[in-house]
Write an enzyme that holds these catalytic residues in place. Structure first.
Site, mmCIF file in Angstrom:
data_model
loop_
_atom_site.group_PDB
_atom_site.id
_atom_site.type_symbol
_atom_site.label_atom_id
_atom_site.label_comp_id
_atom_site.label_asym_id
_atom_site.label_seq_id
_atom_site.Cartn_x
_atom_site.Cartn_y
_atom_site.Cartn_z
ATOM 1 N N ASP A 1 0.851 -1.173 0.000
ATOM 2 C CA ASP A 1 0.000 0.000 0.000
ATOM 3 C C ASP A 1 0.902 1.243 0.000
ATOM 4 O O ASP A 1 2.122 1.142 0.187
ATOM 5 C CB ASP A 1 -0.894 -0.040 1.248
ATOM 6 C CG ASP A 1 -1.840 1.126 1.329
ATOM 7 O OD1 ASP A 1 -2.427 1.496 0.297
ATOM 8 O OD2 ASP A 1 -1.983 1.696 2.424
ATOM 9 N N ASP B 1 -0.314 5.087 1.091
ATOM 10 C CA ASP B 1 -0.618 5.982 2.203
ATOM 11 C C ASP B 1 -0.705 5.214 3.519
ATOM 12 O O ASP B 1 -1.410 4.210 3.618
ATOM 13 C CB ASP B 1 -1.942 6.706 1.960
ATOM 14 C CG ASP B 1 -1.856 7.682 0.797
ATOM 15 O OD1 ASP B 1 -0.935 8.515 0.800
ATOM 16 O OD2 ASP B 1 -2.692 7.600 -0.120
ATOM 17 N N ASP C 1 -1.551 -1.213 5.921
ATOM 18 C CA ASP C 1 -1.867 -0.610 7.218
ATOM 19 C C ASP C 1 -3.364 -0.573 7.507
ATOM 20 O O ASP C 1 -3.767 -0.460 8.658
ATOM 21 C CB ASP C 1 -1.323 0.821 7.291
ATOM 22 C CG ASP C 1 -2.106 1.768 6.394
ATOM 23 O OD1 ASP C 1 -2.797 2.663 6.936
ATOM 24 O OD2 ASP C 1 -2.047 1.624 5.171
#
Length: 329
Positions: A43, A45, A213
């Site tokens: 990922d 961000d 995250d």
């Protein structure tokens, strides 16, 4: 220690997988010398960067934090799809592209160990791919600014495109898929894996590693043989709640150390007694089994903490509540 087998009992013990090592200097970025090909998906961000590039733009030069939070409330309440609220969020930007990038650069922080980790991937010929719900032109320029254009050129970005005119009128996402999410990460990784299978001369499939995250990363993470979740954030919480094996990380140095450990364990397994040096259990013996649930005797005798490497379809897939993945006991 690696995530292990499916426990037949629906009540399983859930815990994070311990890291191979903590603290101290970052591991060497030199070639590991292992045989199995690894492929990494990450990922963007909250994973590579500490923060969210979209939030920075919307809050500072778009409709503002209050407006963004109201749209997010509508999404969480099921009133509108992710793609619908995202069209409004991006459409609230009325600034030139370079001005938006300046706002991101001034308010975003790169994971302190990402550059060294990226060097490690380059030196070991490990493809590093970003898979994101964001806009590709933004992600590419941010990477160029933070790690340099030459280094960033080796990173494949799988994300949505965008139309942004020179005057910076309403930014318009060009969605990768027609699904409510705009970018179906599940589809993207499936297509990537199928392409790898077709390109491979011997039919082998590399070990897939995913780094994320947030809960939205699960669509892609379920394809991974090994999952890394940033400590203390939503993806880790979800993994604990739903008994999904994962490795926690604080920085990319933790990930690098653990990948070295995992690769060496896997390399020893593929060179096991009675097996040819180039033996790939995932692509040869195991795929000849008539049923994915019929575990071969060799796998059954394998220590529980290593089974994910030799029977990934059974032992590393994200499962439902009643078929949860257990951590080795």
């Amino acid at each position: 220690m690696a995530p292990s087998a499916v426990d037949p009992d629906p009540v399983v013990q859930a815990k994070q997988m311990p890291l191979a090592s903590k603290g101290g200097d970052a591991p060497s970025t030199e070639n590991m010398g292992t045989r199995r090909k690894l492929v990494i998906f990450s990922d963007f961000d909250g994973t590579i960067f500490m923060g969210d590039s979209g939030h920075v733009l919307f809050d500072s030069v778009g409709l503002g934090a209050a407006g963004r939070e109201e749209l997010e409330r509508q999404f969480k309440a099921g009133e509108r799809s992710f793609k619908e609220i995202s069209d409004d969020l991006w459409g609230s930007l009325h600034i030139p592209f370079d001005d938006g990038l300046k706002a991101i650069s001034e308010n975003m922080e790169l994971d302190r160990d990402f550059k060294a980790f990226h060097d490690f991937c380059l030196n070991n010929k490990i493809p590093f791919n970003i898979i994101s719900a964001g806009l590709k032109p933004i992600l590419k320029r941010v990477l160029d600014d933070f790690i340099g254009e030459e280094a960033a050129s080796s990173i494949d970005i799988v994300a949505n495109d965008a139309e942004i005119d020179a005057e910076g009128h309403a930014w318009k996402p060009i969605w990768k898929h027609q699904s409510p999410t705009g970018h179906d990460k599940d589809v993207s990784i499936t297509e990537y894996k199928e392409a790898l299978k077709l390109e491979s001369e011997d039919g082998t499939v590399p070990m897939i590693i995913f780094i994320g995250d947030g809960v939205s990363d699960l669509a892609a993470a379920k394809h991974a043989d090994t999952l890394f979740a940033r400590r203390g954030l939503a993806l880790e919480e979800y993994c604990i709640q739903h008994r999904i094996p994962y490795y926690p990380y604080d920085t990319f140095a933790d990930i690098q150390k653990e990948i070295i450990n995992i690769a060496k364990i896997d390399d020893r397994k593929t060179k096991g007694e009675g097996l040819p040096s180039n033996f790939n259990p995932r692509a040869n013996l195991w795929r000849k089994a008539s049923s994915k649930t019929a575990v071969p005797k060799f796998v059954d005798a394998t220590p529980r903490d290593e089974r994910m490497f030799v029977w990934p379809e059974t032992f590393s897939e994200v499962k439902s509540h009643n078929d949860a993945v257990a951590v080795g006991k």
